[in-house]
Design a protein around this motif. Structure first.
Motif, PDB file in Angstrom:
ATOM      1  N   GLU A  84       0.716  -0.626   0.483  1.00  0.00           N
ATOM      2  CA  GLU A  84      -0.086   0.000   0.411  1.00  0.00           C
ATOM      3  C   GLU A  84       0.835   1.427   0.162  1.00  0.00           C
ATOM      4  N   VAL A  85       1.818   1.030   0.687  1.00  0.00           N
ATOM      5  CA  VAL A  85       2.944   2.826   0.484  1.00  0.00           C
ATOM      6  C   VAL A  85       3.206   2.866  -0.709  1.00  0.00           C
ATOM      7  N   PHE A  86       4.246   2.176  -1.429  1.00  0.00           N
ATOM      8  CA  PHE A  86       4.420   1.351  -2.511  1.00  0.00           C
ATOM      9  C   PHE A  86       4.145   2.205  -3.999  1.00  0.00           C
ATOM     10  N   GLU A  87       2.317   1.807  -3.850  1.00  0.00           N
ATOM     11  CA  GLU A  87       1.783   1.998  -4.295  1.00  0.00           C
ATOM     12  C   GLU A  87       0.509   2.723  -4.780  1.00  0.00           C
ATOM     13  N   ASN A  88       0.661   4.030  -3.089  1.00  0.00           N
ATOM     14  CA  ASN A  88       0.634   4.976  -3.437  1.00  0.00           C
ATOM     15  C   ASN A  88       1.471   5.715  -2.977  1.00  0.00           C
ATOM     16  N   PHE A  89       2.526   5.771  -4.113  1.00  0.00           N
ATOM     17  CA  PHE A  89       3.603   6.482  -3.702  1.00  0.00           C
ATOM     18  C   PHE A  89       3.811   7.593  -3.421  1.00  0.00           C
ATOM     19  N   GLU A  90       2.811   8.563  -4.483  1.00  0.00           N
ATOM     20  CA  GLU A  90       2.803  10.115  -4.601  1.00  0.00           C
ATOM     21  C   GLU A  90       2.165  10.977  -3.730  1.00  0.00           C
TER      22      GLU A  90
END
Ligand code: GLU
Length: 326
Positions: A281-287
């Motif tokens: 979740e952190v990496f897929e929602n990075f922006e």
């Protein structure tokens, strides 16, 4: 008629108990996890909040409910994760290294073998803030002064001691060392009860804004001539505090010092699917994540794997392999 009423009531009771049981099963499946952070005016606390926010958004997908706790800092977080009181924590990269190698606060306890890395986050600078009226221009001027080095349990306490030792200052003999939490230090400085304080923190931080925005004028003291500690400790690097972030400070130029990285850690005992979900979740929602704090400005997906000395948790590794980061 009576029979029909009886059948209807029975069906109703059956449905109710079924829904109730489903609700219970749902609640039982929910995994409650807590992230240990730092003082609420630091950057760890909003960082825990940012991670919890992207994870809780997908609550129905993962059945994970993430909460954040304000704590005494890095050392406290490592110990609470190792004892199972917390599932995750934000921890300075130097503290992660020391815990893994059984150094500093872990010298007598030994290597913390269950500690696992998830990713790293923002850079943190060892920041020294002094009152303008206290005559502290360089770190050497701290001699004889009342200085907060940080509470036991904090990450910064050892950084303060290393900076002082490097300047030839014995923290027990040459200064009046206070050991209160960083969140209390700005108030003490403004009230004239201390002359200066150390805080290893990302910028901008609420605590330092508070310290530099009061009636008593304050400034950052540069920490220079650090080649000795850079050679001695693998986890320290030079760093610069951009002064534009603190318009209330008396400095006119950016401040040289040294620093570490904030990292996100867990225990090998935390299930793989939970660590996978958080990492994903952190990496897929990075922006979106990056926008949640100005200290994340320089983050890239790639540099979020730097500064880790513990083994990467298998749940996080699974995600990094999937997307080719490892
Ligand atoms: N670096 C500090 C510590 O480990 C905490 C900084 C923060 O809360 O942002 O104790």
């Amino acid at each position: 008629m009576k029979t029909a009423q009886y059948v209807l009531t029975s069906i109703l009771i059956l449905c109710c108990s079924l829904f109730f049981k489903m609700g219970l099963a749902e609640a039982a499946r929910t995994k409650f996890i807590t992230i240990g952070t730092g003082g609420i005016t630091g950057v760890y606390y909003p960082t825990g909040g940012a991670i919890a926010r992207v994870v809780n958004k997908e609550r129905t997908k993962y059945n994970i409910r993430c909460t954040v706790e304000s704590t005494g800092g890095s050392v406290f977080n490592v110990n609470a994760i190792m004892s199972g009181d917390l599932e995750f924590g934000v921890v300075q990269s130097d503290r992660q290294y020391q815990a893994v190698h059984g150094l500093a606060e872990w010298q007598s306890k030994g290597a913390q073998q269950k500690l696992r890395a998830v990713f790293s986050i923002h850079p943190e600078s060892v920041s020294l803030i002094a009152a303008d009226d206290s005559d502290i221009k360089t770190i050497f001027d701290l001699k004889g002064k009342r200085v907060n080095i940080g509470n036991p349990g904090s990450g910064q306490r050892q950084n303060s001691i290393d900076a002082l030792t490097n300047a030839g200052i014995n923290f027990m003999r040459d200064i009046k060392a206070e050991q209160v939490k960083a969140a209390e230090a700005p108030g003490l400085l403004q009230d004239g009860r201390i002359d200066a304080f150390f805080y290893t923190v990302g910028h901008p931080s609420g605590a330092i804004k508070e310290a530099t925005a009061g009636a008593r004028k304050t400034h950052f003291v540069p920490i220079e001539d650090i080649s000795g500690i850079l050679k001695m400790y693998p986890y320290y690097a030079k760093s610069i505090i951009p002064i534009k972030l603190y318009p209330g400070a008396s400095n006119t130029t950016d401040v040289n010092t040294f620093g570490v990285k904030a990292t996100f850690v867990t225990s090998i005992d935390v299930p793989e699917d939970v660590v996978y979900a958080i990492t994903r979740e952190v990496f897929e929602n990075f922006e979106t994540f990056k926008k949640l704090h100005p200290a994340y400005e320089i983050l890239t997906r790639k540099n979020m794997l730097d500064g880790l000395s513990a083994e990467i948790h298998p749940g996080a590794m699974k995600y990094y392999k999937e997307v080719g980061l490892k």
